[in-house]
Design a protein around this motif. Sequence first.
Motif, PDB file in Angstrom:
ATOM      1  N   LYS A  45      53.750  45.105  43.056  1.00 26.06           N
ATOM      2  CA  LYS A  45      52.774  44.065  43.411  1.00 26.06           C
ATOM      3  C   LYS A  45      51.658  44.726  44.209  1.00 26.06           C
ATOM      4  CE  LYS A  45      55.446  40.333  42.527  1.00 26.06           C
ATOM      5  NZ  LYS A  45      55.205  39.359  41.559  1.00 26.06           N
ATOM      6  N   TYR A  46      50.422  44.384  43.866  1.00 29.07           N
ATOM      7  CA  TYR A  46      49.267  44.981  44.541  1.00 29.07           C
ATOM      8  C   TYR A  46      48.226  43.913  44.826  1.00 29.07           C
ATOM      9  CZ  TYR A  46      47.572  44.878  39.724  1.00 29.07           C
ATOM     10  OH  TYR A  46      47.226  44.470  38.468  1.00 29.07           O
ATOM     11  N   SER A  47      47.325  44.224  45.742  1.00 28.61           N
ATOM     12  CA  SER A  47      46.225  43.304  46.036  1.00 28.61           C
ATOM     13  C   SER A  47      44.922  44.001  45.699  1.00 28.61           C
ATOM     14  CB  SER A  47      46.243  42.893  47.504  1.00 28.61           C
ATOM     15  OG  SER A  47      45.987  44.011  48.325  1.00 28.61           O
ATOM     16  N   LEU A  48      43.967  43.194  45.276  1.00 22.61           N
ATOM     17  CA  LEU A  48      42.641  43.691  44.911  1.00 22.61           C
ATOM     18  C   LEU A  48      41.582  42.876  45.624  1.00 22.61           C
ATOM     19  CD1 LEU A  48      42.987  44.008  41.034  1.00 22.61           C
ATOM     20  CD2 LEU A  48      42.993  45.866  42.675  1.00 22.61           C
ATOM     21  N   PRO A  49      40.409  43.461  45.849  1.00 22.36           N
ATOM     22  CA  PRO A  49      39.302  42.662  46.374  1.00 22.36           C
ATOM     23  C   PRO A  49      38.922  41.587  45.358  1.00 22.36           C
ATOM     24  CG  PRO A  49      38.793  45.011  46.458  1.00 22.36           C
ATOM     25  CD  PRO A  49      40.073  44.867  45.706  1.00 22.36           C
ATOM     26  N   ALA A  50      38.312  40.512  45.837  1.00 22.69           N
ATOM     27  CA  ALA A  50      37.904  39.421  44.946  1.00 22.69           C
ATOM     28  C   ALA A  50      36.938  39.928  43.882  1.00 22.69           C
ATOM     29  CB  ALA A  50      37.250  38.316  45.769  1.00 22.69           C
ATOM     30  N   GLU A  51      37.032  39.329  42.705  1.00 16.53           N
ATOM     31  CA  GLU A  51      36.137  39.634  41.589  1.00 16.53           C
ATOM     32  C   GLU A  51      36.158  41.113  41.198  1.00 16.53           C
ATOM     33  OE1 GLU A  51      33.103  37.319  40.776  1.00 16.53           O
ATOM     34  OE2 GLU A  51      33.922  35.674  41.935  1.00 16.53           O
TER      35      GLU A  51
END
Length: 162
Positions: A45-51
Amino acid sequence: MHQRRKLGNMFVLTTMLLIGFASAQKVIQLSYCSIDEDHLRMDCKYSLPAESPEPFCKYTQGERLFDTTFPDEEQHAPFKKRARVRLFPGNNCRLLFKNLPNGKSNFTCNIKQGDSAIAVKTSVVEKKLLLPCSAWSVLLQSCSRLLLTLMTFPMLLEIHWL
């Protein structure tokens, strides 16, 4: 005057670095379970900046590449028929690995987006300790604090009533 300019430059550089780190992708969690007796499923699981555009994902073991979503990299030959990596909705990169060897194995999830730095997380998997894939095993790995809280809450209420 020279000292003030130097401090100003340091402030600008520090601010740019902090903004860069705050907007970069990061690996939040690695969870794993067994599909069959000898097959591993690992979710990164990873997070990304919006858009953000879709990132590339790969799983490695040292310099050996299990598989990747990046088309220009080639799998390490022994893993061509044993490992498969796919991106899933919800910022999840999944590895399916056949014929997991006995003992402990290191698996590293690498997430890269555009020209930004690579986000990396490594986990050691011991075959004999693998839980079968089920909602319960996922809950144990991903929500252990919540589960512990829910299990201790009734005990706290019981102590309060004494």
